[in-house]
Design a protein around this motif. Structure first.
Motif, PDB file in Angstrom:
ATOM      1  N   SER A  38      65.614 -13.657 -44.081  1.00  0.00           N
ATOM      2  CA  SER A  38      65.871 -12.568 -45.024  1.00  0.00           C
ATOM      3  C   SER A  38      66.667 -11.456 -44.356  1.00  0.00           C
ATOM      4  CB  SER A  38      64.563 -12.021 -45.594  1.00  0.00           C
ATOM      5  OG  SER A  38      63.847 -11.289 -44.634  1.00  0.00           O
ATOM      6  N   GLY A  91      70.419 -10.670 -45.574  1.00  0.00           N
ATOM      7  CA  GLY A  91      70.659  -9.307 -46.042  1.00  0.00           C
ATOM      8  C   GLY A  91      71.778  -8.637 -45.281  1.00  0.00           C
ATOM      9  N   ALA A 113      67.685 -12.736 -50.017  1.00  0.00           N
ATOM     10  CA  ALA A 113      67.037 -11.976 -48.944  1.00  0.00           C
ATOM     11  C   ALA A 113      65.781 -11.272 -49.462  1.00  0.00           C
ATOM     12  CB  ALA A 113      68.014 -10.965 -48.353  1.00  0.00           C
ATOM     13  N   LEU A 170      62.969 -14.001 -50.051  1.00  0.00           N
ATOM     14  CA  LEU A 170      62.419 -14.483 -48.782  1.00  0.00           C
ATOM     15  C   LEU A 170      61.551 -13.428 -48.115  1.00  0.00           C
ATOM     16  CD1 LEU A 170      65.414 -16.451 -47.211  1.00  0.00           C
ATOM     17  CD2 LEU A 170      63.233 -17.376 -47.995  1.00  0.00           C
ATOM     18  N   ALA A 171      61.991 -12.185 -48.148  1.00  0.00           N
ATOM     19  CA  ALA A 171      61.210 -11.109 -47.530  1.00  0.00           C
ATOM     20  C   ALA A 171      59.878 -10.928 -48.250  1.00  0.00           C
ATOM     21  CB  ALA A 171      62.004  -9.814 -47.545  1.00  0.00           C
ATOM     22  N   ALA A 225      60.844  -8.574 -41.835  1.00  0.00           N
ATOM     23  CA  ALA A 225      60.831  -8.862 -43.269  1.00  0.00           C
ATOM     24  C   ALA A 225      61.133  -7.601 -44.074  1.00  0.00           C
ATOM     25  CB  ALA A 225      59.483  -9.443 -43.676  1.00  0.00           C
ATOM     26  N   GLY A 252      64.788  -7.039 -43.916  1.00  0.00           N
ATOM     27  CA  GLY A 252      65.452  -7.971 -44.826  1.00  0.00           C
ATOM     28  C   GLY A 252      65.342  -7.524 -46.269  1.00  0.00           C
ATOM     29  N   LEU A 253      64.177  -7.005 -46.643  1.00  0.00           N
ATOM     30  CA  LEU A 253      63.985  -6.489 -47.997  1.00  0.00           C
ATOM     31  C   LEU A 253      64.903  -5.295 -48.250  1.00  0.00           C
ATOM     32  CD1 LEU A 253      62.359  -6.543 -50.648  1.00  0.00           C
ATOM     33  CD2 LEU A 253      60.690  -5.061 -49.519  1.00  0.00           C
ATOM     34  N   GLY A 288      68.519  -6.488 -48.477  1.00  0.00           N
ATOM     35  CA  GLY A 288      68.761  -7.174 -49.752  1.00  0.00           C
ATOM     36  C   GLY A 288      68.951  -6.187 -50.885  1.00  0.00           C
TER      37      GLY A 288
END
Length: 91
Positions: free
Chosen positions: A23, A27, A42, A45-46, A60, A63-64, A67
């Motif tokens: 992620s 991202g 992304a 997945l996060a 994570a 990545g969030l 995204g």
């Protein structure tokens, strides 16, 4: 006949680590190219990695955030250009 080993707690933990890293990478790449595709992937997945309790929680969360930033960049580019910043036909 079984070709793979049965899943264990360590396997599930390693899977969530991979999701967190993926992620983050997706991202980050999504800020430059294909943000309409990579941003949502992304984010998903996060969220899955966080829900499953990944030990790489910070990765994570990054990545969030990336995204979400991908989708924000897409929105800014779309508002500046008055339409999608890319064209299917190249015109």
């Amino acid at each position: 006949m079984r070709l793979t080993a049965p899943a264990s707690h360590a396997t599930g933990r390693r899977d969530t680590e991979g999701m967190a890293v993926a992620s983050f990478v997706l991202g980050l790449v999504g800020l430059l190219v294909l943000n309409v595709l990579l941003g949502p992937i992304a984010i998903v997945l996060a969220l899955v990695a966080l829900r499953r309790g990944t030990p790489r929680r910070f990765r994570a969360l990054l990545g969030l955030g990336l995204g979400i930033a991908d989708l924000a960049v897409l929105g800014v580019l779309a508002s500046v250009h008055g339409s999608a910043p890319w064209s299917v036909w190249g015109g």
